[in-house]
Design a protein around this motif. Structure first.
Motif, PDB file in Angstrom:
ATOM      1  N   ASP A  89       2.464 -28.869 -89.182  1.00  0.00           N
ATOM      2  CA  ASP A  89       0.996 -29.203 -89.672  1.00  0.00           C
ATOM      3  C   ASP A  89       0.948 -30.482 -90.303  1.00  0.00           C
ATOM      4  O   ASP A  89       1.307 -30.568 -91.452  1.00  0.00           O
ATOM      5  CB  ASP A  89       0.593 -28.061 -90.456  1.00  0.00           C
ATOM      6  CG  ASP A  89      -1.020 -27.992 -90.662  1.00  0.00           C
ATOM      7  OD1 ASP A  89      -1.507 -28.926 -90.762  1.00  0.00           O
ATOM      8  OD2 ASP A  89      -1.545 -26.774 -91.151  1.00  0.00           O
ATOM      9  N   PHE A  90       0.286 -31.495 -89.662  1.00  0.00           N
ATOM     10  CA  PHE A  90       0.315 -32.616 -90.227  1.00  0.00           C
ATOM     11  C   PHE A  90      -0.504 -32.948 -91.318  1.00  0.00           C
ATOM     12  O   PHE A  90      -0.237 -33.493 -92.461  1.00  0.00           O
ATOM     13  CB  PHE A  90      -0.355 -33.757 -89.231  1.00  0.00           C
ATOM     14  CG  PHE A  90      -0.416 -35.323 -89.775  1.00  0.00           C
ATOM     15  CD1 PHE A  90       0.725 -36.130 -89.924  1.00  0.00           C
ATOM     16  CD2 PHE A  90      -1.675 -35.460 -90.045  1.00  0.00           C
ATOM     17  CE1 PHE A  90       0.556 -37.304 -90.587  1.00  0.00           C
ATOM     18  CE2 PHE A  90      -2.048 -36.781 -90.618  1.00  0.00           C
ATOM     19  CZ  PHE A  90      -0.856 -37.756 -90.930  1.00  0.00           C
ATOM     20  N   GLU A  91      -1.526 -32.185 -91.417  1.00  0.00           N
ATOM     21  CA  GLU A  91      -2.795 -32.422 -92.426  1.00  0.00           C
ATOM     22  C   GLU A  91      -2.026 -31.328 -93.963  1.00  0.00           C
ATOM     23  O   GLU A  91      -2.256 -32.116 -94.903  1.00  0.00           O
ATOM     24  CB  GLU A  91      -3.915 -31.484 -91.987  1.00  0.00           C
ATOM     25  CG  GLU A  91      -4.793 -32.364 -90.934  1.00  0.00           C
ATOM     26  CD  GLU A  91      -5.848 -31.761 -90.861  1.00  0.00           C
ATOM     27  OE1 GLU A  91      -6.585 -30.948 -91.267  1.00  0.00           O
ATOM     28  OE2 GLU A  91      -7.045 -32.637 -89.937  1.00  0.00           O
ATOM     29  N   ALA A  92      -1.750 -30.340 -93.574  1.00  0.00           N
ATOM     30  CA  ALA A  92      -0.964 -29.781 -94.707  1.00  0.00           C
ATOM     31  C   ALA A  92       0.233 -30.428 -95.204  1.00  0.00           C
ATOM     32  O   ALA A  92       0.285 -30.487 -96.561  1.00  0.00           O
ATOM     33  CB  ALA A  92      -0.662 -28.189 -94.306  1.00  0.00           C
ATOM     34  N   LYS A  93       0.895 -31.082 -94.413  1.00  0.00           N
ATOM     35  CA  LYS A  93       2.079 -31.792 -94.980  1.00  0.00           C
ATOM     36  C   LYS A  93       1.690 -32.947 -95.789  1.00  0.00           C
ATOM     37  O   LYS A  93       2.147 -33.357 -96.667  1.00  0.00           O
ATOM     38  CB  LYS A  93       3.205 -32.093 -93.743  1.00  0.00           C
ATOM     39  CG  LYS A  93       4.373 -32.900 -94.119  1.00  0.00           C
ATOM     40  CD  LYS A  93       5.212 -33.108 -93.078  1.00  0.00           C
ATOM     41  CE  LYS A  93       4.474 -33.956 -91.758  1.00  0.00           C
ATOM     42  NZ  LYS A  93       5.707 -34.190 -90.743  1.00  0.00           N
ATOM     43  N   ALA A  94       0.728 -33.917 -95.213  1.00  0.00           N
ATOM     44  CA  ALA A  94       0.260 -34.964 -95.807  1.00  0.00           C
ATOM     45  C   ALA A  94      -0.457 -34.561 -97.281  1.00  0.00           C
ATOM     46  O   ALA A  94      -0.092 -35.426 -98.407  1.00  0.00           O
ATOM     47  CB  ALA A  94      -0.914 -35.755 -95.047  1.00  0.00           C
ATOM     48  N   PHE A  95      -1.352 -33.542 -97.334  1.00  0.00           N
ATOM     49  CA  PHE A  95      -1.770 -32.862 -98.652  1.00  0.00           C
ATOM     50  C   PHE A  95      -0.669 -32.598 -99.677  1.00  0.00           C
ATOM     51  O   PHE A  95      -0.696 -33.156-100.585  1.00  0.00           O
ATOM     52  CB  PHE A  95      -2.544 -31.721 -98.267  1.00  0.00           C
ATOM     53  CG  PHE A  95      -3.309 -31.137 -99.404  1.00  0.00           C
ATOM     54  CD1 PHE A  95      -4.342 -31.437 -99.818  1.00  0.00           C
ATOM     55  CD2 PHE A  95      -2.650 -30.086-100.168  1.00  0.00           C
ATOM     56  CE1 PHE A  95      -5.096 -31.059-100.973  1.00  0.00           C
ATOM     57  CE2 PHE A  95      -3.171 -29.538-101.654  1.00  0.00           C
ATOM     58  CZ  PHE A  95      -4.446 -30.242-101.876  1.00  0.00           C
TER      59      PHE A  95
END
Length: 225
Positions: A89-95
């Motif tokens: 999950d790119f978005e969750a990881k970036a967050f």
């Protein structure tokens, strides 16, 4: 005048600011914990801990936040393979990486604010506590820190306001917060000034009440010397 908002429904705009709020709250909690630990290290009688705390604060405070945020993405995630528990999950990881970077950076400023509060506590109180057999950690936890926190609510409020504004840096690693949406709007719309005004107003709404409430709380809970 605000026709540009027609392409971005309210959930998108409010959702971006909600991500900003989440970044601020989670980073503030993490920074308070990490900053308190660093402050304890900086006043510790153990030379190694004191040296680590001092070196960390002096180094991190002099590194731009953008460098730290980019390092958490490119360095930790891409080079060292840190997935923060969500590898797909790119978005969750970036967050989560953005929160980590903000905590690492803001914790240094929280540390210095708390350390200044510790310095306001009369030395005699700590000496009296040690005389009755309390350990360093007990003196810090029961005597010094409660008074220190009451003394630095104002400075911590300034750090929190700065943290709220610093969350915009998270856009550099793709976190879908307010600054990233503003960038997208500016690239697709012609009303740059109005777009900037809308987002500036949004940040004022987030930060002004925080400053007023914590300023009032600082006066209310001030330690009488």
């Amino acid at each position: 005048m605000f026709d540009f908002l027609s392409d971005y429904d309210d959930p998108t705009l409010l959702g971006a600011f909600w991500v900003t709020v989440q970044l601020t709250v989670l980073s503030a909690i993490g920074s308070l914990i990490w900053g308190t630990l660093l402050a304890a290290m900086r006043v510790s009688p153990v030379p190694l801990m004191r040296g680590f705390g001092t070196a960390y604060v002096n180094i991190v405070r002099n590194i731009p936040l953008t460098v730290i945020i980019v390092f958490t993405s490119l360095g930790l995630a891409n080079i060292f393979g840190v997935t923060m528990g969500v590898p797909d999950d790119f978005e969750a990881k970036a967050f989560r990486l953005a929160v980590l970077g903000l905590v690492a950076y803001t914790g240094a400023f929280v540390c210095e604010a708390i350390r200044s509060g510790i310095n306001t506590v009369p030395v005699g109180q700590a000496e009296a506590a040690r005389a009755i057999g309390l350990s360093f950690s007990q003196v810090l936890r029961l005597i010094v820190l409660p008074q220190a926190f009451r003394s630095v609510i104002g400075p911590l409020a300034n750090v929190l306001i700065a943290l709220t504004k610093n969350t915009t840096v998270a856009a550099t690693i793709g976190v879908a917060e307010a600054a990233l949406l503003m960038k997208d709007m500016i690239e697709n719309e012609a009303q740059t000034v109005l777009i900037g005004a809308v987002f500036a107003f949004g940040f004022v709404v987030l930060t002004l009440p925080t400053g007023l409430i914590l300023g009032w709380l600082s006066k209310r809970l001030a330690v009488k010397r």
